[in-house]
Design a protein around this motif. Sequence first.
Motif, PDB file in Angstrom:
ATOM      1  N   LEU A  40     -12.060   0.001 -15.343  1.00 17.90           N
ATOM      2  CA  LEU A  40     -10.798  -0.407 -14.736  1.00 17.90           C
ATOM      3  C   LEU A  40     -10.716   0.097 -13.299  1.00 17.90           C
ATOM      4  CD1 LEU A  40      -8.185   0.494 -17.522  1.00 17.90           C
ATOM      5  CD2 LEU A  40      -9.032  -1.791 -16.971  1.00 17.90           C
ATOM      6  N   LEU A  41     -10.080  -0.709 -12.459  1.00 21.73           N
ATOM      7  CA  LEU A  41      -9.651  -0.276 -11.139  1.00 21.73           C
ATOM      8  C   LEU A  41      -8.128  -0.193 -11.173  1.00 21.73           C
ATOM      9  CD1 LEU A  41     -11.947  -2.465  -8.870  1.00 21.73           C
ATOM     10  CD2 LEU A  41     -12.078   0.023  -9.166  1.00 21.73           C
ATOM     11  N   VAL A  42      -7.571   0.922 -10.700  1.00 21.79           N
ATOM     12  CA  VAL A  42      -6.151   1.210 -10.893  1.00 21.79           C
ATOM     13  C   VAL A  42      -5.550   1.748  -9.591  1.00 21.79           C
ATOM     14  CG1 VAL A  42      -4.485   2.505 -12.283  1.00 21.79           C
ATOM     15  CG2 VAL A  42      -6.682   1.837 -13.288  1.00 21.79           C
ATOM     16  N   SER A  43      -4.316   1.341  -9.298  1.00 20.70           N
ATOM     17  CA  SER A  43      -3.636   1.887  -8.120  1.00 20.70           C
ATOM     18  C   SER A  43      -3.353   3.373  -8.335  1.00 20.70           C
ATOM     19  CB  SER A  43      -2.343   1.126  -7.837  1.00 20.70           C
ATOM     20  OG  SER A  43      -1.475   1.154  -8.956  1.00 20.70           O
ATOM     21  N   PRO A  44      -3.546   4.190  -7.316  1.00 23.73           N
ATOM     22  CA  PRO A  44      -3.309   5.630  -7.446  1.00 23.73           C
ATOM     23  C   PRO A  44      -1.824   5.968  -7.555  1.00 23.73           C
ATOM     24  CG  PRO A  44      -4.836   5.159  -5.639  1.00 23.73           C
ATOM     25  CD  PRO A  44      -4.196   3.853  -6.038  1.00 23.73           C
ATOM     26  N   THR A  45      -1.536   7.133  -8.057  1.00 21.45           N
ATOM     27  CA  THR A  45      -0.159   7.584  -8.186  1.00 21.45           C
ATOM     28  C   THR A  45       0.448   7.837  -6.808  1.00 21.45           C
ATOM     29  OG1 THR A  45       1.288   9.201  -9.276  1.00 21.45           O
ATOM     30  CG2 THR A  45      -0.765  10.047  -8.377  1.00 21.45           C
ATOM     31  N   GLY A  46       1.742   7.538  -6.684  1.00 21.14           N
ATOM     32  CA  GLY A  46       2.464   7.850  -5.466  1.00 21.14           C
ATOM     33  C   GLY A  46       2.095   7.018  -4.259  1.00 21.14           C
ATOM     34  N   THR A  47       1.456   5.856  -4.468  1.00 15.37           N
ATOM     35  CA  THR A  47       1.045   5.028  -3.340  1.00 15.37           C
ATOM     36  C   THR A  47       1.931   3.788  -3.232  1.00 15.37           C
ATOM     37  OG1 THR A  47      -0.605   3.966  -4.771  1.00 15.37           O
ATOM     38  CG2 THR A  47      -1.367   5.747  -3.346  1.00 15.37           C
ATOM     39  N   SER A  48       2.027   3.266  -2.032  1.00 18.34           N
ATOM     40  CA  SER A  48       2.811   2.063  -1.777  1.00 18.34           C
ATOM     41  C   SER A  48       1.946   0.825  -1.955  1.00 18.34           C
ATOM     42  CB  SER A  48       3.352   2.089  -0.347  1.00 18.34           C
ATOM     43  OG  SER A  48       3.862   0.824   0.029  1.00 18.34           O
ATOM     44  N   PHE A  49       2.496  -0.198  -2.603  1.00 20.16           N
ATOM     45  CA  PHE A  49       1.789  -1.474  -2.722  1.00 20.16           C
ATOM     46  C   PHE A  49       1.482  -2.064  -1.344  1.00 20.16           C
ATOM     47  CE2 PHE A  49       2.177  -3.828  -7.028  1.00 20.16           C
ATOM     48  CZ  PHE A  49       1.703  -2.724  -7.703  1.00 20.16           C
ATOM     49  N   GLY A  50       2.246  -1.693  -0.338  1.00 23.28           N
ATOM     50  CA  GLY A  50       2.024  -2.228   0.993  1.00 23.28           C
ATOM     51  C   GLY A  50       0.867  -1.592   1.731  1.00 23.28           C
ATOM     52  N   ARG A  51       0.339  -0.463   1.194  1.00 22.86           N
ATOM     53  CA  ARG A  51      -0.689   0.270   1.917  1.00 22.86           C
ATOM     54  C   ARG A  51      -1.808   0.763   1.002  1.00 22.86           C
ATOM     55  NH1 ARG A  51       4.230   1.824   3.701  1.00 22.86           N
ATOM     56  NH2 ARG A  51       4.245   3.741   2.479  1.00 22.86           N
ATOM     57  N   LEU A  52      -2.147   0.005  -0.024  1.00 23.00           N
ATOM     58  CA  LEU A  52      -3.254   0.412  -0.895  1.00 23.00           C
ATOM     59  C   LEU A  52      -4.576   0.316  -0.135  1.00 23.00           C
ATOM     60  CD1 LEU A  52      -2.477  -1.233  -4.376  1.00 23.00           C
ATOM     61  CD2 LEU A  52      -2.075   1.131  -3.654  1.00 23.00           C
ATOM     62  N   ASP A  53      -5.428   1.297  -0.338  1.00 23.63           N
ATOM     63  CA  ASP A  53      -6.759   1.337   0.289  1.00 23.63           C
ATOM     64  C   ASP A  53      -7.797   0.964  -0.765  1.00 23.63           C
ATOM     65  OD1 ASP A  53      -9.232   2.035   1.345  1.00 23.63           O
ATOM     66  OD2 ASP A  53      -8.498   3.867   2.299  1.00 23.63           O
ATOM     67  N   PRO A  54      -8.539  -0.132  -0.562  1.00 26.72           N
ATOM     68  CA  PRO A  54      -9.518  -0.544  -1.580  1.00 26.72           C
ATOM     69  C   PRO A  54     -10.500   0.559  -1.960  1.00 26.72           C
ATOM     70  CG  PRO A  54      -9.269  -2.258   0.079  1.00 26.72           C
ATOM     71  CD  PRO A  54      -8.499  -1.065   0.578  1.00 26.72           C
ATOM     72  N   SER A  55     -10.875   1.390  -1.011  1.00 23.91           N
ATOM     73  CA  SER A  55     -11.882   2.416  -1.280  1.00 23.91           C
ATOM     74  C   SER A  55     -11.325   3.598  -2.064  1.00 23.91           C
ATOM     75  CB  SER A  55     -12.482   2.919   0.037  1.00 23.91           C
ATOM     76  OG  SER A  55     -11.516   3.642   0.795  1.00 23.91           O
ATOM     77  N   ARG A  56      -9.995   3.701  -2.153  1.00 26.27           N
ATOM     78  CA  ARG A  56      -9.396   4.859  -2.820  1.00 26.27           C
ATOM     79  C   ARG A  56      -8.765   4.514  -4.167  1.00 26.27           C
ATOM     80  NH1 ARG A  56      -6.060   8.387   1.467  1.00 26.27           N
ATOM     81  NH2 ARG A  56      -5.973   9.730  -0.387  1.00 26.27           N
TER      82      ARG A  56
END
Length: 216
Positions: A40-56
């Motif tokens: 799975l690839l998952v958005s990190p905690t505490g991050t904004s959908f407007g500024r997700l970094d693909p590498s992180r």
Amino acid sequence: MTEDARLREQICALAKSMFERGLTHGSTGNISARSSDGGLLVSPTGTSFGRLDPSRLSRFDAQGRHIEGDKPTKEMPLHSAFYDTRSQTGAVVHLHCCHAVAWSMMPDADEDDFLPPLTPYAVMQLGRVKLLPFFRPGDPAMGTAVRGLAGKRSAVMLASHGPVVAGKDVEAACTAIEELEATARLAVLMHGHRPRLLTERQIQDVVTTFNVEWDV
């Protein structure tokens, strides 16, 4: 570009689009997608959908172990519940969209069929949406509640919190959750105006024509 890189870029582009259109705000919402290796690839905690970094993006292997990237969203039990109970799930999206949350607060919102049948599109893309009770954000009990549905719903609404939708891929999941919010907006606008709802015959025609999971 590798398949993994394309998926990372797609997740972030779709998340940014939803953020820019006000479907979620601040650091709310989370998104995950199944990778080609079964992880799975998952958005990190505490991050904004407007500024997700693909590498992180957080990465999990096929055994569910976090192997790289930032710390994942605290709502992982919610995502895992859909992947574990619905084998066709390729992505899960959770938003804090305004009208869906507002509709969940209405005393006449139907717990077993959250969205009123105002248009055919929510029926087609979501089936019946289950309204779940309020849970503290991050409470693992949310995942337990989804597991209790035994894979019979692709979408749930967390009361006073936000919708969660599983789809065959990340684009399908995002499209479906946008339809959920659009229908909830119509419901709020029409509340108290006695709108003409789709009839049972019309609903069943849509269900049959588009092979919708409905009578579950």
